[in-house]
Design an enzyme around this catalytic site. Structure first.
Site: not given
Ligand code: 26W
Length: 799
Positions: A534, A539, A641
């Protein structure tokens, strides 16, 4: 001997033709590619159902503890190829389909991605489900059956354009409707005390209807269920309105209800904070808990045994309302005393934190929560008071400044809280949950992420997979740490040749696809330098493109200096509302246009931004990558990942000491990793300098020249000021320290160039990355959750 092999199963070809005829209703002469893909899918599905029933029966029979994974996102991708590989039927299917005169790869590529997720969190959930099945751990995934997954991305004039994704516009062969599993979910209304009990009377309700997808594990030994909830109206048509000709009004109830599962919110850091998002979170959480307790009641008597038989994992704070909802079900509906209900719920729930970004931590306004979920708001306040009472003077409030902090609520209502990499877990203890960690020092544990080796090596890179199996047998697919045995074979020059040959062949495949799909020609002998994830400032895709500009300027200044040919490949979506990220995409596309047209430099440097990055594109790109860009500001990427997938597929990493990069470097060896940049503590220190960016720019003329080129419109002659907000930010706050890490990044990249000019050395480093990355299997991660968090065990043969 697997279950299937014992059965005299009809030949795949017969099964395909039977489904084409009787399920699709088409004869072979008139069948479209889509029809054939559907027929093949149903033929494969038949085989999975056997294992599915056997697994379900075995889990019931064993009275086993069950794991429930609650996630707003499951970034599944395609399922047909994955199912075939796990059933060990891919060769048979290819033979059957080719015998029917069809192109097997074309048939597979007809399947749309199930893009029910934004990025890392959603894909991790999908890898986890596959590993739970491979390990024969009785488990279910619970989520939302979005009608529209993550938007389709295209570029117009270099800008990102979003379109609605439409995976369900065609029949979805991998789901089974479960009309018997349908539950009402209430919203709004009021709470009244009746005979000493609090009774919530919702103001409106929708129905949650289950759709099940089988998740088959490696070798088809065990199959678990992913249950996705679709929303529909209690009474779909308002006949009175219809009779008055108010057709829209008549359909309104159905439209309103379905809007809850209509579309995935495309934000992966900043919560939209919209009421509909909270409705989505409560909708799937409430339906899931209802279903979980119904199943528990059907197997076990005393609800007090719940934590012994059920472990629930909350994938980030998105299902955090599960805490108050479970207390409501145990206390309000089943009459347990409040404290006991809280303790029972806490013993059953666990929470994974995936981000430290303050803006990503969900906080819901008290008035919105109170209006939409009045009883839950009361219970949240009572849980808050209860926690404060248990830790006088030291407690951390869940409710503060008119907001409900879903991170604190998740922590307070969890048995175990985990981070997703060793560094991240330490930072979680030291920052976002420092106070709560002090109160509950044993609650936070680490579970470093992992990826499934079936999809992310064995299936997407058959050439390398074949070489590995040729050298050490195929046990590694189900036990990835056996990859270490591959290292002993790396002295064999012939094998190194094969490995280099496989990588080059993968690159040729990708070049052909990029040429056909996007009309850009890539030189397969150039280094394929890939950054796919993303788009986000932390990043630092803009650091990558700045280096490309500086390299372009250096090549122009001295074309004959023996530059290492390189292709920089980008892929990634920006949240539609994230303006700065969308500017970064525009900049990369504008830079690509200028650089790729430059006759002096393009033989040495090309930039390509492939649109609509998704799981399937990742499966195409990762096996063809030489260099993996993992360049986030240290302390910001919880784990990553993609970094693991690249290392497994023999790409070398240029990266910072952030997230799981740290552990990857520990496993593959510092000498096989291109490290650069500040560490997390150094980042915090550097930010202390108010003019850190200006100092860095003053100290590095390359950086200065690159910024000036952007500002002078070198890449946007039609609009020279187009990127002044980017350069202005980098010269000013530069919160993610792009300028301060630039020089060291440049140094590292020149080291990469030098290494790539020695193919033998490069291939050895690449092969060592593969051989030493077995630990990053999601099987290892899930074994950690089973042992340290869930107390769950495998069932069935090999248990
Ligand atoms: C509410 C909006 C929202 C939606 C999704 C906030 C945060 C998220 C996720 C937590 C974001 C995300 O995908 N985080 C990623 O999670 C991965 C799996 O653990 C990690 O490998 C990534 O470093 C992390 O950015």
């Amino acid at each position: 001997m697997t279950y299937q092999e014992t059965q005299a199963r009809p030949e795949m070809q017969d099964a395909i033709l039977r489904h084409l005829t009787y399920t699709i209703g088409k004869d072979a002469d008139h069948a479209t590619l889509h029809d054939w893909r559907m027929a093949l899918s149903f033929a494969v599905r038949d085989r999975i159902v056997d294992s599915w029933f056997a697994s379900t029966r075995a889990a019931y029979g064993a009275g086993a503890k069950r794991v429930y994974y609650l996630s707003m996102e499951f970034l599944i991708g395609r399922l047909l190829g994955d199912a075939l590989v796990n059933l060990r039927a891919d060769a048979e299917a290819r033979a059957a389909v080719e015998a029917l005169g069809l192109d097997f790869d074309k048939v597979l590529h007809d399947e749309p991605d199930a893009a029910l997720g934004n990025g890392g969190l959603g894909r991790l959930a999908a890898c986890f489900l596959e590993s739970l099945s491979t390990l024969a751990c009785p488990a279910m995934g619970y989520g939302i059956r979005y009608e529209h997954g993550l938007f389709r991305q295209s570029f117009e004039g270099g800008r990102q354009v979003e379109e609605a994704e439409t995976w369900l516009q065609q029949r979805h062969p991998w789901e089974f409707e479960r009309p018997e599993a349908i539950y009402p979910v209430g919203f709004g209304g009021h709470v009244a005390e009746r005979e000493g009990k609090m009774v919530w009377t919702p103001g409106e309700a929708v129905l949650a209807e289950a759709h099940d997808t089988p998740v088959v594990g490696w070798e088809g030994r065990w199959t678990n269920t992913l249950r996705l909830w679709g929303a529909r109206a209690v009474d779909p048509l308002d006949l009175q309105r219809f009779n008055y000709g108010d057709y829209l009004g008549a359909a309104a109830p159905e439209m309103l209800a379905r809007s809850i599962s209509r579309v995935l919110y495309p934000d992966d850091t900043t919560p939209a904070g919209k009421e509909l998002r909270l409705k989505q979170e409560y909708f799937f959480t409430a339906a899931s808990l209802h279903d979980i307790l119904r199943r528990f009641d059907s197997e076990h008597g005393d609800i007090r045994a719940l934590p012994d038989k059920v472990a629930i994992q909350l994938n980030d704070t998105h299902p955090a309302i599960a805490g108050p909802e479970l207390v409501r079900l145990l206390h309000d509906e089943r009459g347990l005393p409040f404290d006991e209900a809280v303790d029972l719920a806490r013993a059953t729930l666990n929470y994974t934190n995936h981000t430290l970004l303050p803006e990503a931590l969900e906080k819901w306004p008290v008035d919105l929560m109170g209006r939409l979920l009045p009883r839950h708001m009361m219970l949240i306040e009572r849980i808050d008071a209860d926690h404060a009472a248990r830790h006088p003077g030291r407690s951390v409030p869940i409710v503060a400044e008119g907001e409900v902090n879903m991170g604190t609520l998740s922590f307070v209502m969890a048995n175990r809280v985990n981070g997703v990499s060793a560094l991240h877990t330490e930072l979680v203890k030291e920052t976002v949950f420092a106070d709560l960690h002090a109160l509950h020092p044993a609650r936070i544990v680490n579970q470093t992420n992992g990826v499934t080796p079936r999809r992310w090596l064995h299936a997407c890179n058959p050439r390398l997979s074949g070489i590995i199996t040729g050298a050490i047998g195929e046990a590694w697919v189900g036990d990835l740490e056996r990859l270490s045995e591959f290292e002993a074979h790396l002295g064999d020059a012939g094998l190194q040749e094969e490995i280099a040959g496989a990588k080059r062949a993968n690159k040729v495949d990708l070049s052909n696809w990029v040429a056909a799909a996007h009309g850009v020609s890539l030189d397969p002998d150039a280094m394929f330098d890939v950054q796919i994830k993303r788009i986000h400032e932390y990043k630092r895709q803009h650091l990558n493109i700045l280096e490309a500009i500086a390299l372009w300027q250096a090549i122009r200044a001295n074309p004959g200096a023996g530059w290492t040919p390189r292709v920089k490949i980008f892929g990634g979506k920006a949240a539609p509302g994230y303006v700065f990220a969308k500017k970064i995409i525009h900049l990369i596309n504008d830079v690509a246009r200028v650089l790729n047209a430059d006759p002096v430099t393009s033989p040495y440097l090309k930039v390509v931004f492939l649109p609509n990055y998704n799981v399937t594109l990742a499966e195409r790109l990762i096996p063809a990558a030489d260099l993996s860009e993992q360049i986030s500001t240290a302390g910001k990427e919880a784990s990553g990942t993609g970094n693991m997938k690249f290392a497994l597929n023999g790409a070398l990493t240029v990266g910072t000491l952030d997230g799981a990069n740290v552990e990857i470097r520990d496993h593959v060896g510092a000498e096989n990793f291109f490290l650069f940049g500040m560490t997390a503590p150094e980042v915090v220190a550097r930010r202390g300098l108010h003019d850190h960016a200006a100092q860095a720019i003053a100290a590095d003329p390359r950086l200065a020249a690159a910024l000036e080129a952007i500002e002078q419109g070198a890449f946007s002659s039609d609009d020279p000021g187009r990127f002044h907000d980017i350069t202005g930010n980098l010269r000013g706050p530069d919160y993610f320290l792009v300028c301060s890490d630039f020089s060291d990044y440049w140094r590292a990249q020149r080291g990469v160039d030098a290494a790539y000019r020695d193919p033998g050395r490069w291939t050895r480093m690449a092969a060592l990355n593969t051989a030493r990355s077995g630990w990053f299997s999601s099987d290892r991660t899930i074994r950690g959750y089973m042992a340290d968090i869930w107390g769950a065990a495998p069932v069935g043969p090999g248990a």
